[in-house]
Design an enzyme around this catalytic site. Structure first.
Site, PDB file in Angstrom:
ATOM      1  N   SER A 185      44.352  41.677  36.574  1.00 30.03           N
ATOM      2  CA  SER A 185      43.269  40.760  36.823  1.00 30.03           C
ATOM      3  C   SER A 185      42.130  41.198  36.858  1.00 30.03           C
ATOM      4  CB  SER A 185      43.938  41.129  38.451  1.00 30.03           C
ATOM      5  OG  SER A 185      45.196  39.983  38.357  1.00 30.03           O
ATOM      6  N   HIS A 191      47.232  31.242  48.529  1.00 28.84           N
ATOM      7  CA  HIS A 191      46.549  31.337  49.143  1.00 28.84           C
ATOM      8  C   HIS A 191      45.769  30.260  49.881  1.00 28.84           C
ATOM      9  CE1 HIS A 191      46.894  34.587  46.008  1.00 28.84           C
ATOM     10  NE2 HIS A 191      46.516  34.825  47.307  1.00 28.84           N
ATOM     11  N   CYS A 219      43.389  35.417  43.054  1.00 31.02           N
ATOM     12  CA  CYS A 219      44.296  34.232  43.428  1.00 31.02           C
ATOM     13  C   CYS A 219      44.291  33.939  41.776  1.00 31.02           C
ATOM     14  CB  CYS A 219      43.283  32.973  44.058  1.00 31.02           C
ATOM     15  SG  CYS A 219      44.223  31.963  44.084  1.00 31.02           S
TER      16      CYS A 219
END
Lengths: 607, 370
Positions: free
Chosen positions: A322, A365, A378
């Site tokens: 990420s 989310h 997310c």
């Protein structure tokens, strides 16, 4: 006498012109003859005695190698005196008689000594052969006491490299005995067999500065090769001292935080590009490369699955996970695909074609803007962003952010990482790029590979407002007398492809990661006194499908890699860190606390 | 077509001297390479093979030259000269660097130093020029301008390599030739004056290691670990030979490997150690004989081009012998000049044999002008 007469006919004129040289020639030869007579007949006897045992010799005095310090002058690498036992084969005459005694004193089998002498054959018979390096005081005493029974044997005191602290070993590197191939190399003419040379890291890179220049002495020796008189001595010039940008205290703190694990930690001053700590774990004791190691030791180092010899900061290529969303966010904002106020809903998964791509948060989310999407990492948000950007546009931004190529640290063995494009895949596999792959890329999984130092440079550039500095590890190089030969100066390589507005949004998102409830590192990296911004990353090691097939016996080998990149304070940052824990699991739980400790240690001390 | 008189006039004496010197050279090379306790390793025997090949090539050139009337060189002088200049420029950019100097042209297996060829080319081109301009009044400044340029160009290129020894040698040869064809007294005085002023300037333009070499000659202690040490060991080697020498392959100084150049520039010391005063003075006498023989050829030649060439070659061999032997005995600076016929090195051998070929040629055609 006319000119044409001169040009055609033999005459006395030329004979006359040749008589001058004739006298000169006879005179010159008479001088040569006289000199020869003087050397061979008059002084002959004295020269003969001098030649009998080749009594005039040259001995080399090895130079003191330059020392290595941290940025504050803390000594990291030193030299210590070592006593080497050598033999001059010609003086031993014959050395067979000396070997049994020598073998006993040195505690080395006779066969081994003979092998060493055999190996040195062919080089000059008066060049000393090293029999044993770095003998103990006891052995030394025995040799000294019995010297008169050991013709040709001599003790050399040689400065020997000593790695005082087992710290930053992958950066400092190590020395080793020069190899045959290195000896034959062109630039390395002044080296001799048995010399040490930098083999790795700063020791290798800055060999020319560190090495120094050997001196020598011209000596007269007796029949047994013992020095009677030193005629002339030329002092060796010591090598230059190297100051690293590393902060030894911080370095040791970082090393202790990663102790027992496998991974990398790098910290940098984001405003200058100076590396503050450089950790790759597990490591090794560099002294064994100088002092020699057994086969077992070597095999253990090489075959260890955690690769202690591997410099994970530069050579470790990992999927970024990420932390790559930083790039995706920059690209999305710059290409005006999203704006701050646009919201996307995450319901826990994203459908593309007939496949469903999951978000890490199972139930989603909900509606979120880009800042929250970064803060909560997310996946669904970034799937959609990535899809609209396309793989090639994303790759363009990644490369402009310094990924997929070397950072310019100048350090050896640095790997470039990998940023895939559709063309790349076609060339590599012959297959066309699939849209689903873009989704993986957008969240940092898939073909992407990033080294810890690349991740660090990226986050440092975000921290300082977009300037990409070349990472540097050498602060200065000084002569022994303190004259500066090199002072590091910050070097900007370029700018992030991000406008101030984009950076502002991005930094807000990175702040939320740590400081806003729901941020992925909220529980693991938040500090009461220091505002930290960062980004977690969890890099899948093997795809989920494989994981099911192969029920891992050793879980630690299949666990995901944990990333955390951070800077602090969030405004006017003074340090940026990249942490990678191999098979550490989640970036938030495994990597973020380490980064927090390092930041606290550094900034806490500054005050 | 072939004139019988060519064979009748063939200079057997010169050929004999040449072969004798080459033979001594091979013996010395063996001494330098195989010290008594070392095996015959392949690398060492290869050195001897290379030297034999160089001698073969040189002999080949020598024989070919016998069939070409040397007066053709008169016509081709400038062509030869410019080709040499081209090689010298080429070597500056594409030459191979050995021990800090860019001296070698490498063409596959063939390797040579154009600076060696330059020695001969300058002799030929100057002979050509002087044979046209000679007068019994002597040459004036105006006449000397062109020879100065002809000499200076290759000298400068060779200095740039850098090879102080060879460029100095070329300059010395040119001076002797110029002096031979006679320079006006007044002009000569002025030239000497200029030289005296330029010498200090030249000193400061030398490279550090060249200055160090001259300094170490003046005072061997100033470089006791480098050339000073070489000279000391070379003197010990020569002196220890005493009257009769230590005998073939019995030299010991060689074992020290103190001289990186013991089979090239310092070969005389190896020879003197093993053959003593008897052997080494015999060698010196042989050189003296050779040089006198060449002067005799110069004297016998009936045309001025032949005379000047012979004088030039005579100067070349003379200076090399004096400088080289003087250097190993500690009388001269260590400048890196080879000992003709004896020193290891293909370019040197081939050049020397070519010049002997030219001399044989001149000698056997001396009747042509009757």
């Amino acid at each position: 006498m006319s000119n044409s007469y001169l040009k055609t006919i033999d005459n006395d004129y030329y004979r006359q012109r040749l008589s001058g040289p004739l006298i000169f020639i006879l005179l010159a030869f008479a001088i040569l003859g006289t000199r020869l007579f003087y050397l061979q007949i008059i002084e002959g006897e004295s020269y003969y005695t001098k030649s009998e045992n080749n009594c005039i010799r040259l001995q080399r005095i090895p130079p003191e190698r330059g020392l290595i310090y941290d940025q504050n002058g803390e000594l990291l690498v030193d030299n210590r005196p070592s006593f080497d036992i050598e033999i001059v084969p010609k003086d031993a005459r014959p050395y067979e008689n000396v070997l049994p005694d020598l073998s006993r004193y040195l505690n080395v089998p006779k066969a081994e000594l003979i092998a060493k002498l055999k190996k040195a054959r062919g080089s000059a018979a008066y060049r000393p052969v090293i029999l044993k390096r770095d003998v103990s005081r006891d052995v030394l005493a025995q040799i000294e006491v019995n010297r008169y029974d050991l013709p040709g044997v001599q003790v050399q005191v040689i400065p020997r490299r000593h790695y005082v602290q087992r710290t930053a070993v992958h950066l400092v590197g190590y020395l080793g005995e020069i190899s045959g191939t290195e000896l034959r190399k062109k630039g390395l003419k002044e080296y001799r067999q048995g010399d040490y040379i930098g083999k790795y890291g700063v020791e290798k890179e800055f060999e020319n500065y560190l090495r120094g220049k050997p001196g020598g002495r011209q000596v007269e020796v007796d029949v047994n090769g013992r020095v009677l008189k030193v005629n002339v001595t030329e002092k060796p010039s010591p090598g230059h001292n190297v100051y690293l940008t590393i902060d030894a205290e911080l370095q040791k703190k970082a090393e202790s935080l990663l102790e027992g694990q496998s991974g990398a930690i790098v910290a940098i001053d984001p405003n200058t590009g100076m590396i503050l700590s450089f950790v790759s774990k597990p490591d090794y004791d560099p002294n064994i490369f100088v002092d020699g190691m057994s086969h077992d030791q070597w095999n253990k180092l090489v075959n260890d699955y955690q690769k202690p010899l591997h410099n994970k900061v530069l050579q470790g290529e990992y999927p970024p996970g990420s932390i790559y969303k930083i790039v995706t966010a920059i690209a999305g904002l710059e290409e005006k695909i999203v704006s701050l106020n646009e919201k996307i809903e995450c319901i826990g998964h994203y459908r593309l074609g007939n496949r469903s791509y999951r978000c890490w948060k199972k139930y989603g989310h909900g509606w979120m803007n880009i800042e929250d999407a970064i803060g909560q990492s997310c996946d669904v948000y970034f799937y959609q962003l990535g899809l609209q950007l396309g793989v090639d546009r994303l790759a363009k931004y990644a490369k402009a952010c310094g990924l997929g190529k070397k950072t310019g640290s100048g350090l050896e063995l640095e790997r470039p990482g990998l940023i895939p494009t559709s063309k790349w895949k076609l060339l590599q596999t012959g297959e066309v790029w699939q849209k689903g792959e873009t989704l993986s890329i957008a969240i940092g999984q898939g073909y992407n590979l990033v080294t810890p130092i690349q991740a660090l440079c990226l986050i440092a550039a975000v921290a300082n407002g977009g300037i990409m500095y070349q990472p540097q590890v050498i602060k200065s190089i000084q002569t022994v007398t303190g004259k500066s030969l090199f002072e590091a100066q910050q070097k900007a390589k370029g700018r992030l492809p991000a406008s101030p507005k984009t950076l502002q949004i991005l930094k807000k998102g990175l702040w939320e990661v740590v400081n806003k409830t729901g941020g992925t590192a909220y529980w693991h990296a938040r500090d009461k006194t220091i505002e930290i911004s960062g980004k977690t990353g969890t890099a899948q090691v093997i795809s989920l499908k494989n994981q099911e097939e192969k029920e891992p016996q050793d879980k630690s080998r299949y666990e995901d890699h944990a990333w955390f990149v951070a800077y602090a304070p969030s405004i006017d940052s003074r340090i940026a860190v990249a942490v990678l824990v191999e098979h550490g699991g989640h970036g938030s739980s495994a990597a973020a606390p380490i980064a927090k400790e390092i930041i606290k240690a550094y900034l806490g001390r500054e005050k | 077509m072939f004139d019988r008189r060519l064979i009748q006039c063939f200079d057997w004496g010169l050929l004999f001297l040449t072969l004798l010197l080459l033979g001594i050279g091979l013996i010395a090379l063996c001494s330098a390479i195989f010290s008594a306790n070392l095996d015959m390793t392949a690398a060492n025997t290869a050195l001897i093979m290379k030297q034999l090949i160089a001698i073969g090539i040189g002999m080949g050139f020598m024989i070919i030259l016998l069939f070409i009337d040397y007066r053709h060189f008169d016509q081709w002088a400038y062509v030869i000269y410019f080709l040499t200049l081209l090689l010298l420029v080429f070597v500056l950019y594409h030459g191979r660097v050995v021990a800090g100097s860019r001296r070698w042209i490498v063409l596959g297996l063939l390797r040579f130093q154009p600076s060696e060829i330059a020695k001969l080319s300058v002799i030929i081109v100057l002979s050509h020029y002087y044979s046209k301009t000679i007068t019994d009044q002597g040459l004036s400044f105006k006449d000397l301008l062109i020879p100065l340029i002809l000499t200076a160009l290759p000298c400068l290129f060779i200095l740039k390599q850098p090879d102080l020894g060879t460029s100095g040698l070329i300059f010395l040869n040119a001076s002797v030739m110029t002096w031979f064809v006679k320079v006006k007294k007044h002009t000569l005085m002025v030239i000497i004056g200029i030289l005296l002023i330029c010498l200090p300037l030249g000193w400061f333009s030398l490279k550090d290691y060249q200055q160090a070499r001259i300094q170490s000659f003046m005072n061997p202690n100033s470089d006791p670990l480098g050339s000073g040490y070489h000279v000391i060991q070379s003197k010990i080697a020569i002196g220890s030979g005493r009257l009769l020498g230590k005998g073939f392959l019995q030299g010991t100084q060689n074992d020290l490997a103190f001289l990186p150049e013991q089979h090239t520039d310092f070969i005389f010391s190896v020879l003197a150690e093993e053959w003593g005063f008897v052997g080494s003075s015999a060698l010196i006498v042989l050189y003296l004989l050779l040089i006198l023989w060449i002067l005799y050829i110069a004297n016998g030649s009936r045309d001025i081009f032949g005379k000047t060439i012979a004088v030039g070659i005579c100067a070349m061999i003379f200076w090399q012998v004096i400088i080289n032997i003087g250097m190993v005995m500690g009388l001269m600076p260590v400048v890196g000049v080879t000992l003709p016929f004896i020193s290891y090195g293909g370019s040197s051998i081939v050049t020397t044999l070519i010049s002997i070929g030219i001399l044989l040629n001149i000698s056997m055609r001396r009747f042509m002008f009757d």
